[in-house]
Enzyme design. Structure first.
Site, PDB file in Angstrom:
ATOM      1  N   ASP A 342       1.093  -1.383  -0.414  1.00 38.03           N
ATOM      2  CA  ASP A 342      -0.050  -0.055  -0.166  1.00 38.03           C
ATOM      3  C   ASP A 342       0.538   1.412   0.308  1.00 38.03           C
ATOM      4  OD1 ASP A 342      -2.700   2.565  -0.160  1.00 38.03           O
ATOM      5  OD2 ASP A 342      -2.408   1.130   1.805  1.00 38.03           O
ATOM      6  N   CYS A 651     -13.748   1.839  10.642  1.00 38.40           N
ATOM      7  CA  CYS A 651     -14.811   2.672  11.449  1.00 38.40           C
ATOM      8  C   CYS A 651     -14.506   2.755  13.109  1.00 38.40           C
ATOM      9  CB  CYS A 651     -15.639   3.087  10.955  1.00 38.40           C
ATOM     10  SG  CYS A 651     -16.545   2.841   9.628  1.00 38.40           S
TER      11      CYS A 651
END
Length: 727
Positions: A342, A651
């Site tokens: 990433d 989240c």
């Protein structure tokens, strides 16, 4: 004799040089024509911006008309009313409370005294730049049921303006044009190419030659990246540029994709989507007529599972130059070939003219996640130089002859057993927070990260493959024990800094250390200043030459967005968008608690001699844990942890430790525990909690609940013992 239109001056607050540019200073014999021209211009109304005006932005430095102020994205202001000599006299001019206390990442646009900015869920605000008075507000009514299908909080990085309209992208994948005078929608288009995939938009649009250009995110969820241009007037699609190839068994859409597909192996990457999303940075050179886009990570991260550990996998983690009129490929440079970590190249790109070895070079500069600062020829993409700006162990250097990294092998987790420490990790040596370049000092000011995590190969990946609402990485990353001491160990190792970097000599000039990563973007000015907000809730001004702190004020929450400066009614203002949230505070909730801040979203604007009093923040009280009796076998709890971290941690935080942006699920009330299955299946959709009814089985929901009950008792023990990761 000079004739100007007084109403135009009053209503639009434009400086005299803008009027000169428009030809409104003229001889008496042309006065009637001049007044008519001025009246026509005034009638054009707010947000009257076009390409020529952005190109000539230095002639009206009181405005901030594009996300980087100028097409070159330098984020440098020529304004000099506020300087290193008087910045200590800055005081609050006004503040405005935003609707949602979530991550705030927008760069405001300021045109002729009106500020256009966004908060969470892409709500757009038009504010008077001198007073903060709300002129209008536009809520795009994002589909919050889709909030489990995108990464990193309900954030938005701002708008673009063009010829009386304001343009914004939404997390549910729409691009919307808004009338800048009324705040009403003009058109609303769906940008998603495949609704079976989890696409989203968080980035700010750019506008070139009347085309609104927008990318998207979603690589962690398995998508194929692309950038699209839409006609600013009608919303009609003009072109689409795919950043990774399509089905390798079929002809590709373009010659460059036919070339790119040869750098991939097998079909697993195609089934997963490929990735390469262009979710943030762009820049534009009007002389070369080149649009530069930064591309992101792969779907999946795991190089072995994705492409049999073979090939560069173009155009992942690359800077790509395209023609903005046609969307045709011109050149590319890949910062991280075969990216497996990433290490995106979506980070902020800056165009500048640098004197290198006695020669003026037109360059593009980037500090991508991979830890190297790059200087490239922006006409050709040819490599000029790169050096480490942050700790790096995946490569020893960038080969000056080939422009390719020299891999160490130390980060090749797919070839090893057990966890492998990688520097930098997936939030990089620098993430999306914009850097800035000051031509006067010759320095780039970077929100730097010192960040390392462990990656581990996942041999049973087939078990979790191709699920909606699931991080589809193919690798274990940032695994932590439930023990708060383990989280604290990692949190203390993740630090940040404001780094002043010399791009010509590729070296550090000065650095200011911070407690943690994820500090705000930077702004530099001709007043010898660098402005930055911090993760620990401050807004700060530094001497641009030596890094001396000259001014500081409390922000009441973490600041991750980049500030802007502008003029209104003859005064220079500096604005910070404030609001803790985004990837780090949500996903790494436990680690982010070291910042010591709570969510409180607002706009803070300062000027010399400002006397406004900072209104007290009203933070939400934390719920007391009310868990039911312990439940679940050790196996159920372990499975619940894995399922939670795959579906919910983006989240609610790794191991259910929230950073405070969204509810901490260890603190559920007795009533919430009782209705937990209904919450997961959609009972709280109106509050932003998506339904997982068609994603998770009843058994999986039960296992997650077993794990959360266990974590509630863990929290009770921690509170009883007085231990806190934030200490």
């Amino acid at each position: 004799m000079t004739v100007v239109n007084a109403a135009y001056l009053k209503s639009d607050r434009r400086s005299s040089f803008r009027l000169k540019q428009l030809g409104l200073f003229c001889a008496a014999s042309l006065s009637a024509l001049c007044v008519a021209a001025g009246s026509a211009q005034a009638a054009a109304g707010p947000a009257d911006v076009d390409g020529q005006r952005i190109i000539n932005a230095d002639k009206e430095p009181g405005n901030w008309m594009s996300t980087g102020r100028t097409y070159d994205e330098q984020r440098f202001s020529p304004l000099t009313q506020i300087t290193s000599d008087n910045v200590g006299k800055l005081g609050l001019a006004w503040q405005y409370k935003l609707d949602f206390d979530r991550g705030v990442e927008a760069t405001p646009i300021v045109v002729d005294g009106v500020m256009y900015t966004t908060g969470a869920f892409a709500v757009v605000y038009a504010l008077d730049g001198a007073t903060g008075k709300l002129l209008w507000k536009f809520d795009p009514k994002e589909d919050r049921a889709k909030s489990g299908q995108f990464c990193c909080d309900a954030v938005n990085r701002g708008v673009a303006v063009w010829k009386g309209r304001v343009y914004v992208g939404t997390n549910d994948g729409r691009l919307i044009a808004i009338d800048a005078k009324t705040g009403q929608s003009v058109w609303d288009v769906d940008t998603i190419a495949d609704h079976d995939r989890s696409y989203a938009i968080s980035g700010a649009p750019r506008i070139v030659h009347g085309k609104v250009i927008i990318g998207n995110g979603g690589a962690e969820y398995g998508v194929r990246g692309y950038v699209t241009a839409y006609d600013a007037d009608s919303g009609k699609q003009a072109w689409r540029f795919y950043t990774v190839p399509g089905d390798p068994d079929k002809p590709q859409e373009t010659p460059e994709l036919q070339m790119a597909v040869k750098t991939w192996t097998g079909k697993a990457w195609f089934e997963q989507g490929g990735g390469g999303t262009a979710w943030d940075s762009m820049a534009y050179d009007p002389d070369l007529n080149l649009l530069y886009i930064g591309t992101g990570n792969a779907s999946m991260w795991n190089y072995k599972l994705r492409s049999e550990a073979k090939g560069d996998n173009l155009f992942l983690s690359s800077i790509v130059a395209i023609n903005p009129d046609t969307g045709k490929y011109v050149w590319h440079y890949q910062t991280t070939p075969g990216d497996a970590w990433d290490m995106t190249a979506t980070q902020h790109m800056i165009l500048a003219d640098l004197n290198i070895n006695g020669q003026t070079r037109k360059v593009i500069m980037q500090a991508p996640k991979n830890g190297f600062f790059y200087v490239l020829d922006r006409a050709t993409g040819k490599f000029i130089s790169a050096e480490k700006y942050a700790p790096v162990n995946w490569a020893s250097k960038i080969d000056p002859k080939t422009g390719r990294p020299v891999f160490t092998g130390d980060a090749s987790y797919w070839e090893k057993k057990g966890p492998v420490l990688v520097r930098p990790g997936f939030w990089g040596g620098h993430d999306w927070q914009p850097m800035s370049y000051n031509p006067a000092t010759g320095l780039v000011y970077i929100p730097k990260h010192v960040f390392a995590v462990e990656y581990e190969d996942t041999p049973d990946y087939k078990y979790i493959q191709h699920k909606r609402n699931f991080y589809q990485l193919g690798v274990g990353a940032a695994a932590m024990k439930d023990d708060p001491a383990d989280m604290e160990k990692w949190a203390k190792s993740w630090t940040g800094a404001l780094l002043a970097w010399d791009p010509v000599h590729q070296k550090k000039v000065w650095e200011v250390p911070y407690t943690t990563i994820f500090n705000g973007g930077t702004l530099s000015t001709a007043g010898n200043l660098v402005f930055e907000g911090t993760a620990d809730g401050r807004v700060v001004a530094y001497n641009a030459k030596d890094g001396t702190k000259l001014w500081e004020s409390p922000a009441q929450s973490g600041v991750i967005a980049a500030p802007v400066t502008y003029e209104a009614n003859g005064a220079q203002y500096v604005t910070f968008m404030v609001g803790w949230g985004g990837a780090f505070p949500t996903f790494a909730g436990g680690a982010s608690l070291r910042a010591g801040v709570k969510p409180w979203a607002q706009v803070l604007t300062y000027k010399l001699g400002g006397t406004a009093e900072l209104a007290k923040a009203e933070y939400k009280a934390l719920q007391t844990p009310e868990p039911p009796a312990r439940a679940g076998t050790p196996e159920d709890i372990a499975m619940g942890k894995d399922t939670f971290n795959g579906h919910c941690s983006q989240c609610h935080g790794i191991n259910a430790v929230s950073g405070g942006v969204v509810p901490d699920l260890r603190r559920l009330s007795a009533a919430q525990h009782q209705m937990f299955p209904m919450i997961v299946q959609g009972a709280y959709q109106s509050l932003g909690m998506p339904s997982y009814k068609d994603v998770l089985t009843e058994t999986q929901i039960g296992q997650i609940h077993d794990y959360l009950i266990k974590r509630a008792y863990d929290l009770q023990d921690e509170l009883k013992n007085g231990h806190s990761i934030a200490d």
